[in-house]
Scaffold this active site. Sequence first.
Site, short mmCIF file in Angstrom:
data_model
loop_
_atom_site.label_atom_id
_atom_site.label_comp_id
_atom_site.label_asym_id
_atom_site.label_seq_id
_atom_site.Cartn_x
_atom_site.Cartn_y
_atom_site.Cartn_z
N LYS A 42 37.73 32.64 38.07
CA LYS A 42 38.76 33.38 37.31
C LYS A 42 39.11 32.74 35.96
O LYS A 42 40.16 33.01 35.38
CB LYS A 42 40.06 33.61 38.12
CG LYS A 42 39.86 34.11 39.52
CD LYS A 42 38.79 35.14 39.65
CE LYS A 42 39.16 36.49 39.11
NZ LYS A 42 38.00 37.43 39.26
N HIS A 97 30.06 27.83 39.91
CA HIS A 97 31.45 27.43 40.16
C HIS A 97 31.48 26.06 40.87
O HIS A 97 32.55 25.59 41.24
CB HIS A 97 32.16 28.43 41.08
CG HIS A 97 32.50 29.76 40.43
ND1 HIS A 97 32.86 29.87 39.13
CD2 HIS A 97 32.55 31.01 40.96
CE1 HIS A 97 33.12 31.15 38.86
NE2 HIS A 97 32.93 31.85 39.94
N SER A 127 45.33 35.43 38.80
CA SER A 127 44.10 36.23 38.80
C SER A 127 43.35 36.09 40.13
O SER A 127 42.86 37.07 40.70
CB SER A 127 43.21 35.76 37.63
OG SER A 127 42.04 36.50 37.55
P1 A3P Z 1 42.68 38.62 34.91
O1 A3P Z 1 42.58 38.80 36.39
O2 A3P Z 1 43.80 37.70 34.51
O3 A3P Z 1 42.74 39.92 34.16
P2 A3P Z 1 35.97 35.45 36.04
O4 A3P Z 1 34.94 36.23 35.32
O5 A3P Z 1 35.83 33.96 35.89
O6 A3P Z 1 36.08 35.88 37.47
O7 A3P Z 1 37.37 35.76 35.35
C1 A3P Z 1 37.96 37.03 35.45
C2 A3P Z 1 39.16 37.06 34.53
O8 A3P Z 1 38.68 37.13 33.16
C3 A3P Z 1 40.02 38.30 34.75
O9 A3P Z 1 41.36 37.89 34.42
C4 A3P Z 1 39.43 39.25 33.73
O10 A3P Z 1 40.26 40.33 33.39
C5 A3P Z 1 39.23 38.28 32.55
N1 A3P Z 1 38.30 38.81 31.52
C6 A3P Z 1 37.06 39.27 31.69
N2 A3P Z 1 36.55 39.72 30.54
C7 A3P Z 1 37.51 39.51 29.60
C8 A3P Z 1 37.60 39.79 28.19
N3 A3P Z 1 36.61 40.38 27.52
N4 A3P Z 1 38.74 39.45 27.55
C9 A3P Z 1 39.76 38.86 28.20
N5 A3P Z 1 39.74 38.59 29.54
C10 A3P Z 1 38.63 38.92 30.23
#
Ligand code: A3P
Length: 285
Positions: A42, A97, A127
């Site tokens: 996340k 990860h 998140s």
């Molecule tokens: P949130 O749940 O706070 O919205 P990962 O890819 O490591 O699992 O992380 C997911 C998080 O990154 C989510 O956060 C997601 O919405 C956010 N995310 C993915 N793409 C993004 C972007 N282009 N800009 C901002 N946040 C992004």
Amino acid sequence: MEVTETFAGMSLPGHLHTQESLRFASSFQFRDTDVVIATYPKSGTTWMQEILTLIRSKGDPEPAKTIPNWARAPWLEHTYFKDMLQETGEPRLITTHLPCQVLAPALRKSKAKVIYMARNPKDIAVSFYHFHKMAKFLPDPGSFEDFLVRFLDGTVQYGSWFDHVKGWLSLQAELGLFYITYEDMHKELGRSVEQLAGWLGCPLQPEQIRAIQQHCSFSSMRENEMVNYTLIPCEIMDHHQGRFMRKGTVGDWRDHFTPRQNMLFHKIYQEAMRDSSLCFRWLMD
Ligand code: A3P
């Protein structure tokens, strides 16, 4: 019903990882041309996968249009990607990860480029909590209060955020890793893309950077089925419970943490990070 694997002292989703896939990851033969994205869950992993794909294509969205992110930048420790990782042509984008102590011995044997992306752990906790509700391979998170206690204890899946970030950043000089935060990218995506591209030896023209900014904005990625995980069936990710591309903001913790939870967080943060010189200016944001 979720299944758990235990590896290197942490719990991991057994539907995604087996002892064999984890051993494969820890003894992986990195190539000098590999680019590795290391994150705690996340932290913005998917965002980074997309940005790196677009840096490589010099802003051309075509290579990202037909192949989902997990096939362009496979997870090293994931059961299903072993063959893809071995068969894929150079240069590979690899995602992990796993904590650094598992991968450092293998990484030291190569000149693979490592990018470590961190995010405010308060926003990660929020998140991750919401992700647990939709991801069927993760345990039921219970209440946010319960989940936060486990997050701070480091007993959630993928282990302690504190150990993850301290471990990887302790190797920053040795592995020459590129450190970037979600918050940096959120504030100045164009500048972050330019820095990343320069570090990767792939400098970009201003219009190429603008194309990447547009393609990798939260609003674009939210609607893009190659990265928003809507291609994953509901038995694995229940899209009725929420969206993978949930909010994409900085400071969402303010809408979730009570003042008491915030105090508890800071107390544990100070203790866990007291032996570290790392300073996250965004923690109070
Ligand atoms: P949130 O749940 O706070 O919205 P990962 O890819 O490591 O699992 O992380 C997911 C998080 O990154 C989510 O956060 C997601 O919405 C956010 N995310 C993915 N793409 C993004 C972007 N282009 N800009 C901002 N946040 C992004």
